[in-house]
Design a protein around this motif. Structure first.
Motif, PDB file in Angstrom:
ATOM      1  N   UNK A  45      -8.449   3.177   0.674  1.00  0.00           N
ATOM      2  CA  UNK A  45      -8.300   4.588   0.524  1.00  0.00           C
ATOM      3  C   UNK A  45      -6.927   5.026   1.139  1.00  0.00           C
ATOM      4  N   UNK A  46      -5.989   4.072   1.694  1.00  0.00           N
ATOM      5  CA  UNK A  46      -4.795   4.394   2.172  1.00  0.00           C
ATOM      6  C   UNK A  46      -3.907   4.161   1.075  1.00  0.00           C
ATOM      7  N   UNK A  47      -2.958   5.117   0.869  1.00  0.00           N
ATOM      8  CA  UNK A  47      -2.130   5.199  -0.304  1.00  0.00           C
ATOM      9  C   UNK A  47      -0.681   4.517   0.228  1.00  0.00           C
ATOM     10  N   UNK A  48      -0.787   3.145   0.050  1.00  0.00           N
ATOM     11  CA  UNK A  48       0.448   2.422   0.682  1.00  0.00           C
ATOM     12  C   UNK A  48       1.872   3.130   0.082  1.00  0.00           C
ATOM     13  N   UNK A  49       1.698   3.387  -1.246  1.00  0.00           N
ATOM     14  CA  UNK A  49       3.218   3.839  -1.874  1.00  0.00           C
ATOM     15  C   UNK A  49       3.819   4.859  -1.005  1.00  0.00           C
ATOM     16  N   UNK A  50       2.989   5.601  -0.235  1.00  0.00           N
ATOM     17  CA  UNK A  50       3.475   6.869   0.665  1.00  0.00           C
ATOM     18  C   UNK A  50       4.196   6.454   1.871  1.00  0.00           C
ATOM     19  N   UNK A 146       6.471   0.721   9.005  1.00  0.00           N
ATOM     20  CA  UNK A 146       6.512   1.743   8.111  1.00  0.00           C
ATOM     21  C   UNK A 146       5.301   2.622   8.278  1.00  0.00           C
ATOM     22  N   UNK A 147       4.273   2.181   8.979  1.00  0.00           N
ATOM     23  CA  UNK A 147       3.132   2.952   9.217  1.00  0.00           C
ATOM     24  C   UNK A 147       1.823   2.713   8.266  1.00  0.00           C
ATOM     25  N   UNK A 148       1.774   1.641   7.507  1.00  0.00           N
ATOM     26  CA  UNK A 148       0.834   1.412   6.805  1.00  0.00           C
ATOM     27  C   UNK A 148      -0.541   0.886   7.610  1.00  0.00           C
ATOM     28  N   UNK A 149       0.015  -0.026   8.464  1.00  0.00           N
ATOM     29  CA  UNK A 149      -1.129  -0.589   9.250  1.00  0.00           C
ATOM     30  C   UNK A 149      -1.715   0.650  10.138  1.00  0.00           C
ATOM     31  N   UNK A 150      -0.991   1.346  10.647  1.00  0.00           N
ATOM     32  CA  UNK A 150      -1.580   2.464  11.525  1.00  0.00           C
ATOM     33  C   UNK A 150      -2.492   3.218  10.822  1.00  0.00           C
ATOM     34  N   UNK A 155      -7.689   5.238   9.413  1.00  0.00           N
ATOM     35  CA  UNK A 155      -9.088   5.490   8.569  1.00  0.00           C
ATOM     36  C   UNK A 155     -10.175   5.055   8.829  1.00  0.00           C
ATOM     37  N   UNK A 156     -10.064   3.869   9.614  1.00  0.00           N
ATOM     38  CA  UNK A 156     -11.442   2.970   9.892  1.00  0.00           C
ATOM     39  C   UNK A 156     -11.888   3.994  11.340  1.00  0.00           C
ATOM     40  N   UNK A 157     -10.942   4.122  12.277  1.00  0.00           N
ATOM     41  CA  UNK A 157     -11.489   4.399  13.534  1.00  0.00           C
ATOM     42  C   UNK A 157     -11.337   5.851  13.876  1.00  0.00           C
ATOM     43  N   UNK A 158     -10.550   6.607  13.189  1.00  0.00           N
ATOM     44  CA  UNK A 158     -10.315   7.854  13.493  1.00  0.00           C
ATOM     45  C   UNK A 158      -8.875   8.161  14.171  1.00  0.00           C
ATOM     46  N   UNK A 159      -8.067   9.236  13.886  1.00  0.00           N
ATOM     47  CA  UNK A 159      -6.699   9.062  14.441  1.00  0.00           C
ATOM     48  C   UNK A 159      -6.768   9.209  16.095  1.00  0.00           C
ATOM     49  N   UNK A 160      -7.711   9.784  16.659  1.00  0.00           N
ATOM     50  CA  UNK A 160      -7.828   9.940  17.936  1.00  0.00           C
ATOM     51  C   UNK A 160      -7.904   8.636  18.838  1.00  0.00           C
TER      52      UNK A 160
END
Length: 407
Positions: A45-50, A146-150, A155-160
């Motif tokens: 789901x995460x767009x790595x290119x971004x 770069x923020x991809x791992x974050x 995506x899995x846990x929720x941003x909070x």
């Protein structure tokens, strides 16, 4: 930069292919536990290119003086190469020597030390899987990069449930723009990961995307009793290991080294210091009598998993030593004690000269002797214990191997 109108469709197809490849990878080729399906789902789901609008890839051939030629890659320079690389299982270098690139007018680089990157997706997923993260856990990530791992954690846990810290303000700002642009809103802070992030403590899991010479005490104090800390460990000999520590209620921690030979960039505060000119260090050894080595330097320098592991053990015996080869002569330099050793090939064998308060190569040979006598055990047979006595590797096979004191 102007992006093609069909970017989303192209990215979706390449991302699906990447995740399929990661899911079908041979588990024995990695390290730790199998990749958790929930992390693979997040990667889908995460767009790595971004998160990698611009990065460097090595050219096919080295440049002058053997330096690696690093070619800039953006969507405008080469859309196909950029997007294919973004969804390849490869680390993409985004910064050299702490210097930012103007991605509107990027230039080819010759050599340089990478200081920030988007880590290859398989390793990112491996780290999150090995950390034993579950829904409901609060996590601290050290090294936003770069923020991809974050984004995967959000995506899995929720941003909070996600906090991420980064020491480089420009890197953090770039990652924040990408994260917020994708709808992820974790707690982000400019901070030195050596000290964790007290405002959001306590955490169920702490995962570092950079390596440390030893376990920072603040990280243990910010972990809930029973929580876990996954840390890459490295040092000035560039021996690497990973440890998964479980933190007890009394503040002690213990856990196994994980299998594999994975390496990460060092935390900037733990990077090796400059040592000057190796010839200056070696100048005082000309009158020192040489001896034949019991173990050739290849035991810790060849590109094998055993050598990488053995270098980490050797590094624990000489934690302040650095290693460099000049003109076929290997130098061991200890900027803390002033000790030095040189190893030179002589008639098909190796001769060593040692000077200063520590016999650096002799100490390394003791580690190799004990390692061989124990049957050459792999990293997963070792446990790291952190308590009031320090940070000890157990079993040490008759040796006292300890990481540098926590910072």
């Amino acid at each position: 930069m102007t992006l093609p109108t069909d970017l989303d469709n192209d990215a979706d197809a390449l991302r699906a292919a990447m995740v399929k490849g990661l899911a079908g990878a041979d588990p024995s080729a990695g390290a730790g536990v199998p990749m958790h399906p929930a992390w693979l789902a997040a990667a889908g789901k995460v767009p790595r290119h971004a998160f990698v609008p611009g990065f460097y890839l090595p050219a096919d051939a080295p440049g002058a003086q053997g330096l690696t030629v690093w070619e800039p890659v953006t969507s405008e320079l080469d859309y196909g190469r950029w997007l294919a690389a973004a969804y390849s299982d490869a680390t993409l270098i985004t910064q050299f020597d702490g210097e930012e690139t103007d991605w509107e007018r990027p230039a080819v680089r010759h050599g340089g030390a990478p200081t920030s990157s988007s880590t290859l997706p398989s390793l990112v997923l491996r780290m999150w899987s090995d950390a034993d993260v579950s829904e409901g856990h609060t996590v601290l990530e050290i090294g936003t990069g770069a923020g991809y791992s974050t984004a995967l954690a959000c995506e899995r846990l929720g941003s909070s449930h996600v906090t991420s810290v980064e020491v480089d303000p420009v890197r953090l700002r770039t990652a924040a723009d990408a994260l917020y642009g994708c709808g992820y809103t974790p707690t982000l802070a400019r901070a030195d990961g050596l000290y964790g992030y007290w405002p959001e403590a306590w955490f169920d899991r702490i995962v570092a995307a950079c390596s440390f010479r030893s376990v920072p005490p603040a990280l243990l104090r910010q972990t809930r009793p029973g929580g876990k800390v996954l840390l890459p460990l490295s040092g000035w000999l560039y021996g690497n290991a990973r440890v998964l520590l479980t933190v007890a209620g009394d503040g002690t921690a213990e856990g196994p080294l994980l299998p594999g030979s994975i390496s990460f960039m060092p935390a900037r505060t733990h990077a090796a210091p400059a040592y000057g000119n190796p010839a200056d260090w070696a100048a005082g050894l000309h009158e020192v009598r040489s001896r034949s080595v019991r173990h050739a330097p290849e035991r810790i320098t060849v590109a094998t998993e055993e050598a990488f592991h053995l270098r980490f053990l050797a590094q624990s015996a000489v934690p302040d030593a650095q290693m460099v080869t000049v003109g076929g002569v290997l130098h061991l330099i200890d900027v803390v004690s002033g000790a030095v050793a040189t190893l030179a090939p002589e008639g098909g064998a190796w001769e060593v000269r040692e000077g200063g308060p520590l016999k650096l190569w002799s100490l390394i040979e003791q580690v190799i002797d004990a390692f061989d006598a124990a049957g050459r055990p792999g990293p997963e047979t070792y446990t790291l214990r952190v308590d009031g006595k320090g940070q000890r590797l157990l079993p040490a096979h008759g040796l006292r191997l300890q990481l540098p004191r926590g910072y």
